[in-house]
Each structure stands twice: as C-alpha cells, then as structure tokens.
Scaffold this motif. Structure first.
Motif, PDB file in Angstrom:
ATOM      1  N   ASP A 272       0.836  -1.203   0.000  1.00 56.01           N
ATOM      2  CA  ASP A 272       0.000   0.000   0.000  1.00 56.01           C
ATOM      3  C   ASP A 272       0.873   1.255   0.000  1.00 56.01           C
ATOM      4  OD1 ASP A 272      -1.780   2.062   0.557  1.00 56.01           O
ATOM      5  OD2 ASP A 272      -3.037   0.811   1.847  1.00 56.01           O
ATOM      6  N   ARG A 273       0.970   1.926  -1.166  1.00 53.22           N
ATOM      7  CA  ARG A 273       1.814   3.122  -1.266  1.00 53.22           C
ATOM      8  C   ARG A 273       1.303   4.235  -0.351  1.00 53.22           C
ATOM      9  NH1 ARG A 273       3.161   7.007  -6.545  1.00 53.22           N
ATOM     10  NH2 ARG A 273       4.200   8.606  -5.329  1.00 53.22           N
ATOM     11  N   ASP A 274      -0.017   4.459  -0.350  1.00 51.14           N
ATOM     12  CA  ASP A 274      -0.583   5.520   0.491  1.00 51.14           C
ATOM     13  C   ASP A 274      -0.207   5.314   1.949  1.00 51.14           C
ATOM     14  OD1 ASP A 274      -1.739   6.744  -1.656  1.00 51.14           O
ATOM     15  OD2 ASP A 274      -3.690   5.768  -1.414  1.00 51.14           O
ATOM     16  N   PHE A 275      -0.243   4.055   2.393  1.00 54.32           N
ATOM     17  CA  PHE A 275       0.070   3.757   3.789  1.00 54.32           C
ATOM     18  C   PHE A 275       1.558   3.967   4.063  1.00 54.32           C
ATOM     19  CE2 PHE A 275       1.100   0.700   7.228  1.00 54.32           C
ATOM     20  CZ  PHE A 275       0.287   1.226   8.218  1.00 54.32           C
ATOM     21  N   LEU A 276       2.421   3.577   3.124  1.00 56.95           N
ATOM     22  CA  LEU A 276       3.867   3.665   3.337  1.00 56.95           C
ATOM     23  C   LEU A 276       4.400   5.093   3.255  1.00 56.95           C
ATOM     24  CD1 LEU A 276       5.156   0.565   1.308  1.00 56.95           C
ATOM     25  CD2 LEU A 276       5.125   0.834   3.795  1.00 56.95           C
ATOM     26  N   GLN A 277       3.693   5.970   2.535  1.00 54.91           N
ATOM     27  CA  GLN A 277       4.182   7.339   2.358  1.00 54.91           C
ATOM     28  C   GLN A 277       4.389   8.028   3.702  1.00 54.91           C
ATOM     29  OE1 GLN A 277       1.267   8.954  -0.400  1.00 54.91           O
ATOM     30  NE2 GLN A 277       2.846   9.274  -1.934  1.00 54.91           N
ATOM     31  N   GLY A 278       5.613   8.540   3.920  1.00 52.33           N
ATOM     32  CA  GLY A 278       5.920   9.262   5.151  1.00 52.33           C
ATOM     33  C   GLY A 278       6.269   8.383   6.331  1.00 52.33           C
ATOM     34  N   LEU A 279       6.278   7.047   6.145  1.00 54.78           N
ATOM     35  CA  LEU A 279       6.531   6.151   7.275  1.00 54.78           C
ATOM     36  C   LEU A 279       7.961   5.615   7.312  1.00 54.78           C
ATOM     37  CD1 LEU A 279       3.387   3.848   7.748  1.00 54.78           C
ATOM     38  CD2 LEU A 279       4.233   5.645   9.240  1.00 54.78           C
ATOM     39  N   THR A 280       8.610   5.477   6.150  1.00 57.60           N
ATOM     40  CA  THR A 280       9.920   4.822   6.118  1.00 57.60           C
ATOM     41  C   THR A 280      10.975   5.732   5.479  1.00 57.60           C
ATOM     42  OG1 THR A 280       9.469   3.766   3.972  1.00 57.60           O
ATOM     43  CG2 THR A 280       8.826   2.554   5.944  1.00 57.60           C
ATOM     44  N   ASN A 281      12.242   5.444   5.808  1.00 56.03           N
ATOM     45  CA  ASN A 281      13.351   6.198   5.214  1.00 56.03           C
ATOM     46  C   ASN A 281      14.321   5.278   4.482  1.00 56.03           C
ATOM     47  OD1 ASN A 281      14.760   4.962   7.339  1.00 56.03           O
ATOM     48  ND2 ASN A 281      14.556   6.782   8.652  1.00 56.03           N
ATOM     49  N   ARG A 282      13.926   4.029   4.320  1.00 56.94           N
ATOM     50  CA  ARG A 282      14.749   3.064   3.595  1.00 56.94           C
ATOM     51  C   ARG A 282      13.836   2.005   2.998  1.00 56.94           C
ATOM     52  NH1 ARG A 282      20.073   0.861   6.471  1.00 56.94           N
ATOM     53  NH2 ARG A 282      20.196   3.114   6.604  1.00 56.94           N
ATOM     54  N   VAL A 283      14.125   1.610   1.755  1.00 55.77           N
ATOM     55  CA  VAL A 283      13.292   0.618   1.068  1.00 55.77           C
ATOM     56  C   VAL A 283      14.186  -0.511   0.569  1.00 55.77           C
ATOM     57  CG1 VAL A 283      11.783   0.171  -0.911  1.00 55.77           C
ATOM     58  CG2 VAL A 283      11.587   2.337   0.346  1.00 55.77           C
ATOM     59  N   TYR A 284      13.736  -1.754   0.836  1.00 53.96           N
ATOM     60  CA  TYR A 284      14.405  -2.925   0.260  1.00 53.96           C
ATOM     61  C   TYR A 284      13.440  -3.573  -0.725  1.00 53.96           C
ATOM     62  CZ  TYR A 284      18.270  -2.746   3.583  1.00 53.96           C
ATOM     63  OH  TYR A 284      19.378  -2.352   4.287  1.00 53.96           O
ATOM     64  N   GLU A 285      13.893  -3.663  -1.981  1.00 53.92           N
ATOM     65  CA  GLU A 285      13.099  -4.319  -3.008  1.00 53.92           C
ATOM     66  C   GLU A 285      13.522  -5.787  -3.112  1.00 53.92           C
ATOM     67  OE1 GLU A 285      11.832  -3.702  -7.671  1.00 53.92           O
ATOM     68  OE2 GLU A 285      13.869  -3.181  -7.053  1.00 53.92           O
ATOM     69  N   PHE A 286      12.540  -6.690  -3.026  1.00 52.19           N
ATOM     70  CA  PHE A 286      12.787  -8.131  -3.118  1.00 52.19           C
ATOM     71  C   PHE A 286      12.529  -8.574  -4.554  1.00 52.19           C
ATOM     72  CE2 PHE A 286      12.522  -7.448   1.264  1.00 52.19           C
ATOM     73  CZ  PHE A 286      12.895  -8.571   1.974  1.00 52.19           C
ATOM     74  N   LYS A 287      13.564  -9.155  -5.172  1.00 50.68           N
ATOM     75  CA  LYS A 287      13.417  -9.576  -6.561  1.00 50.68           C
ATOM     76  C   LYS A 287      14.456 -10.651  -6.886  1.00 50.68           C
ATOM     77  CE  LYS A 287      13.326  -7.737 -11.282  1.00 50.68           C
ATOM     78  NZ  LYS A 287      13.541  -6.548 -12.143  1.00 50.68           N
ATOM     79  N   ASP A 288      13.998 -11.758  -7.479  1.00 51.33           N
ATOM     80  CA  ASP A 288      14.894 -12.839  -7.933  1.00 51.33           C
ATOM     81  C   ASP A 288      15.837 -13.306  -6.832  1.00 51.33           C
ATOM     82  OD1 ASP A 288      13.663 -12.505 -10.357  1.00 51.33           O
ATOM     83  OD2 ASP A 288      15.286 -11.320 -11.240  1.00 51.33           O
TER      84      ASP A 288
END
Length: 637
Positions: free
Chosen positions: A500-516
């Motif tokens: 949920d992008r709307d929920f995540l906006q303003g909540l985190t300062n680091r993102v880990y993308e899971f792929k392969d």
C-alpha cells in the motif's frame, strides 16, 4: 434481479442495521463500505441466504445463482489445486461420472446387436451432447486460465491444497466462484491475499462481469477501478450512490454540506416563528393567529443531517528500552521451500531507529525474511539480534492465531501478565471494544475487528523493534489512518511489509526491493524508490517483477488442443454409433430375405431401401476412417 426491502438485524438487543431497502441489477458492481463491525459481512451473509434477517424481505428469481467468497473458508484436504477448482463444476463432474460408467460398460460388452448395447450407444450420445452444451470441453482450459490469472503456475496444479497457505487456498476458492457463472457475486475482502498482478487481473475480470457484484473492501484503488456504485453502512443506515468510492466521498460530503446549510436556514425560520407565537399568545386578539402558527410549525418536515460515525481507535506504540546501535545483522541467509528458492545469500544490517519498507511481488520472500528475523522458521546462514532487542511482531495472518471460542476480554486477559492485566479494559476501550463489545466471542468478530484485537494484544508485550506484515489487511480506512499516525510517532525501529503506497508514504526512510532471491537497497522513502524505478505506483513495480516461467522443452497441450481432441473423439463415437445402427438394420433385412424371400422382395421399394442402407454404411465407414486418421495426425503433430 434482487430486491431488498426493510431489512433489519440485531445482536444482543441492539440493531446492527434497520429497515434497509435497495436493489441489485445486472451490471451493478457495488462497493459495500463502512467501518469495521458496521455490518458489511453480515449483509453479505444475509444476501447469500446463509443468515436470516430479523425482519424484511429479499425477493429474487428462484433460479438465481449466488456465489459467496467469505473471509473464513473450510477446505477438504487431500485434493490437488486442479481437483479443488474442478469442484466448481458439480453438474459436469456428475455427467463425467455417468459417461465413464457407460463407456466402461460399452468397452466390456460384445453383444453389439442387442437392444441393450444400442441403448448404451444412445445414452452415450445424449450424455455427450449435454456435456458439450454445459461447456464440458472447455471447462478445464477455463480453469487453468483463471488459476494462472490468480497467480498459480502450471507446476502448482497437481500439488495438494494442504501444502498451500490460507491466502493461496482463498485464491482457489475465488477461482471456483469465478468459474461458476453465478448471477450475483458476493466478495468479502477479495484482495487481502492477492499480489498486485492478481489484483489487476481480477479488476479486469470483474469489470466485464455480466451479473451483479457486491464487494466488501478497504482497498480504495481497487474499489475505484472496479465499482460503479457505492453503498455505505453507517450507524444502522445506508447511503447509496451510483458512483465509485472516491466520487462517492465527494458527493456524500456535498450532500452533508447542503443538509447543514438547509438545516441552518430552517432553524432560523423556526426560531422566528416561535418568537411570533410567544408574542401573539399574550394577546387575546392574536390568539387565533398564534394557533395557526403553531399548526404551521408542527407541519414542518425537520431537515436531518446524515450522521457520521467518527469513532476511531486510539493507538500509541511505546518503546520498552533502548537497544544497541545494530538491531539485526544477517550474513549469507538463504531459504528454500523444497525446490523453491526464495532467498539466496542475503546480507543485511538494520540499525536502531531506522524505518524500513519491504516491497516486491508476492512470493519473493518479504514475509519469509520477517519470519526469519523473529525466529519463526529455520534458514541457512547467520542472523544476530543486537543487545537488548525486543521484537513486537504482527504477522500477515495474525488474526488466525486468535481462539474463536474465547471472548475478546478473555483473549486479552490470557495474554496479559501481572503488571498489565489491570490495564486490559483500558486497552480494549482504546481499540473500540467498550462495554458489551468486550464480551463478544472472537468467532463473531469481523476481519477488521480481529485485526484490531490482534493489535491490542501486541500492546501487552514490551518491544523496541516493530515488524508488521501487511498490517492494514481488513482494517477500515479510518483505522488505517490511525495506525499510520501511531507508527509515525513510534520511537523505535520499524520494519513494514506492505503493498500500500498511500500507507507507506511518510513512514519509512529506507526501502528494500525483493526480486529474484535478492534485495536491492534504496536510501529514501517510498516516493524516492518509485522515482528511482521511474514508475508511478507499487502496482507498476510489482507488475514488472513477475518471474516468467522457463518454457518447458516438451510442448504443453493447450486447452484449445484438448477441446479439439475431445471433439474429434466425440465425432468418432457418433460415427461408430451410426455404423452399428446401419449394420443392425441391414442384418435384419438379410434375415427377412433368407426366411421369406418372395414376400419380402414383393414389398414396395424394398431393394431401393436395402441399397440405400448399404450406400449409407459405406459412406459411414469412409467417414470413420477419415476421422480416425485426423485423430492420429493430431496426436502425432
């Protein structure tokens, strides 16, 4: 299609809703919205005839077919994914069983000239004709298409449903409903266990659904993309608008503003009239006029402003103690489920007070890594928690761990300790379980109410690291906002798994993308991450991260091929039945010629009919050879 009139239902003496009236017609795609506990799931149960209302009537055609996707489903174990999905075709499965019996009987009989054998051939033709009309030669292909649309791979089709999580079993149940050609679909939180790719597929399917659809969902984007009508249940009443969710909110607010303005003007008029009544009442000569004004006042239809349920839970996450600088340290962590490699050689360092989001398509290992951190599953590699780390964990299926036979209050008391047991009632009150609400059994709570209870339980334990896996599932929009504000104020370390992008906006300062099987770090918030990926939404990201299956060397027979082969076999069977019938008729005429040649040959047109039967038999034999050759060539291709 369906008329609902003056519907009411109460629990423990209080009305959940009262005297509700509305209609459902073809092409209606209704978003049924409201706060957790407002009665949305109850309404679906009543519409599906699973529950009887206290008062009111539901008028519908006798042949109306209703499909109902519930939040909680029961599964029969021991079936494969395909076998469970095929349960949607009860009538076809019964026909298949009958056809197997008749074909088996035909294969073992040698009395080709008997009436009994002839009757079996007739039965086969009738069964095959009925089977074809009901879509018997296409249902397997349709099933595979819908299962793949909902995220299943061909390799999953023959796996037992026992080996899948509750979310994947929910997808199978959804597939069964979509295959049944129901007139009305009732869907209770259908997107909770779907990844973005499957949600997009489901949106497309429902947009073109010819019947009526009623959807309970708190996913704003899904509602906007699918629905053309919104019904809100609020404080026992409904508000029905022919608009999707976002446009409904605008209209609802406009109406309320108009009502407030009209009510204000009316109140001024009433006050002026009341003053005149008081003034005229004191004078005998004006008494008649005063009475006239009183009657006029009684006849006024007082304008009411729609009430809005603004009650929300109160939420605050306190930090227990200050941990060390490094909260979690991972080195070469891998996780396999059998031959399925989810994570491979993951190294990760999470520091104190960081706010981290895990994003990516379902099945890429986000929830798996969260479970590894809290020690819930085994893995390869090394994980070390920092000094004084205390983890609070909210699992994606957290509500499933609640005991349905306990009350809300007992659930909390059993989870409390000596120091916080006295605070249980206060905590429940802040989560909107006040008074008699605390005495409800967990089994009667809605999905959102169960999530609220699970959050309340979380408050009974000390933590300085909070890991939340899809915490907004089932929560109504107001509760989502309260949870987001509480997480913004949380002073500890936060790890969020969410789509949920709307929920995540303003909540985190680091993102880990899971792929392969791997992670990629983005040092910024969710908007920075999307900007770096050059996309507008998480939907686009997850859609682009679909892992394509490696084509198999051996060609898979498509459902179109299966349909053609069955059609050819059906034609062959019909020709064989024709040949048997012609041979019987010719043999009967031969017998008549042998026993009484003169009388038989004297019948008008006897030999012309005899030769015609012979010619038809020759033609049927040539047709049989042609069909048989076509089948052989098709199989060898």
């Amino acid at each position: 299609m369906m008329n609902i009139h003056n519907l009411s239902i109460s629990f423990q003496g209080e009305y959940l809703f009262e005297d509700l009236t509305f209609k459902l017609g073809n092409g209606d795609r209704v978003g049924l919205i409201g706060k957790n506990g407002a009665g949305k799931s109850t309404m679906l149960k009543i519409l599906s005839k699973e529950m009887e209302p206290d008062t009111g009537q539901i008028a519908a055609d006798k042949e109306l077919k209703i499909g109902f996707l519930k939040q909680d489903i029961d599964f029969v174990f021991g079936r494969t994914v395909l076998e469970e999905a095929y349960e949607a075709f009860t009538e076809l499965k019964q026909l298949e069983a009958k056809m197997d019996v008749v074909n088996n009987d035909l294969a073992h009989r040698t009395d080709y000239e008997s009436d009994g054998y002839h009757q079996l051939m007739v039965d086969v033709n009738e069964l095959q004709h009925q089977y074809e009309i009901l879509g018997g030669y296409s249902y397997q292909g349709d099933t595979e298409k819908i299962l793949q649309g909902l995220g299943f791979k061909r390799a999953d089709f023959n796996k037992l449903t026992d080996t899948f999580s509750g979310g994947w079993r929910m997808r199978i149940e959804l597939a069964k409903l979509l295959l049944q050609n129901n007139d009305i679909l009732l869907l209770d939180e259908p997107t909770n266990h779907l990844d973005i790719e499957s949600i997009i597929w489901l949106e497309g399917f429902l947009k073109n659904y010819p019947g009526a659809v009623v959807i309970v969902s708190h996913d704003k984007m899904f509602l906007d993309n699918v629905t053309n009508r919104t019904i809100e249940i609020s404080l026992g009443r409904i508000y029905d608008y022919p608009k999707p969710y976002s446009k409904f909110l605008v209209l609802r607010e406009e109406l309320r503003t108009q009502q407030l303005a009209s009510q204000k003007n009316q109140q001024k008029q009433i006050e002026q009239t009341e003053k005149l009544i008081e003034k005229f009442r004191a004078k005998a000569s004006k008494a008649t006029m005063a009475q006239s004004l009183i009657k006029k006042l009684d006849r006024i239809d007082r304008i009411e402003v729609d009430e809005d349920d603004n009650s929300v839970m109160s939420l605050h996450f306190p930090v227990s103690i200050t941990p060390g600088k490094v909260v979690v340290e991972m080195d070469k962590v891998s996780k396999n489920y059998g031959h399925n490699h989810v994570l491979k050689n993951i190294s990760l360092l999470i520091e104190r007070d960081s706010k981290t989001a895990f994003v990516g398509q379902n099945g890429q290992g986000k929830s798996t890594l969260a479970k590894i951190i809290v020690g819930e599953i085994k893995y390869d590699g090394h994980v070390k928690l920092g000094h004084n780390v205390q983890i609070g964990y909210f699992a994606q299926n957290q509500a499933e761990y609640l005991d349905g036979n306990k009350t809300v209050l007992d659930t909390m008391i059993d989870a409390a300790n000596e120091t916080n047991r006295s605070k249980v009632r206060d905590i429940l009150g802040s989560f909107l379980f006040r008074g008699d609400e605390a005495e409800k059994y967990v089994r009667v709570l809605s999905g959102g109410e169960r999530n609220r209870l699970a959050l309340a339980k979380l408050m009974l334990q000390p933590f300085n690291v909070l890991i939340m896996d899809e915490p907004t599932n089932h929560l109504d929009i107001k509760s989502k906002n309260v949870l987001k504000e509480a997480l913004k104020k949380f002073g500890g370390t936060l790890i969020l798994v969410s789509h949920d992008r709307d929920f995540l906006q303003g909540l985190t300062n680091r993102v880990y993308e899971f792929k392969d099987h791997k992670l990629k770090e983005y040092l910024g918030d969710i908007d920075y991450y999307l900007e770096q990926r050059n996309v507008e939404s998480l939907r686009e990201v997850e859609k682009r991260t679909v892992i394509k299956e490696v084509p198999k060397e051996k060609k898979q027979q498509s459902y179109e091929d299966q349909k053609k082969l069955k059609s050819l076999n059906n034609r062959l069977s019909n020709v064989e039945a024709e040949i048997n019938q012609l041979e019987r008729e010719i043999k009967k005429l031969d017998l008549e010629l042998e026993t009484n040649y003169e009388a038989t040959s004297a019948k008008p047109n006897f030999f012309e009919n005899y030769q015609k039967l012979k010619a038809n038999l020759q033609s049927a034999m040539e047709k049989w050879e042609a069909v048989q050759l076509e089948i052989e060539q098709f199989i060898d291709a």
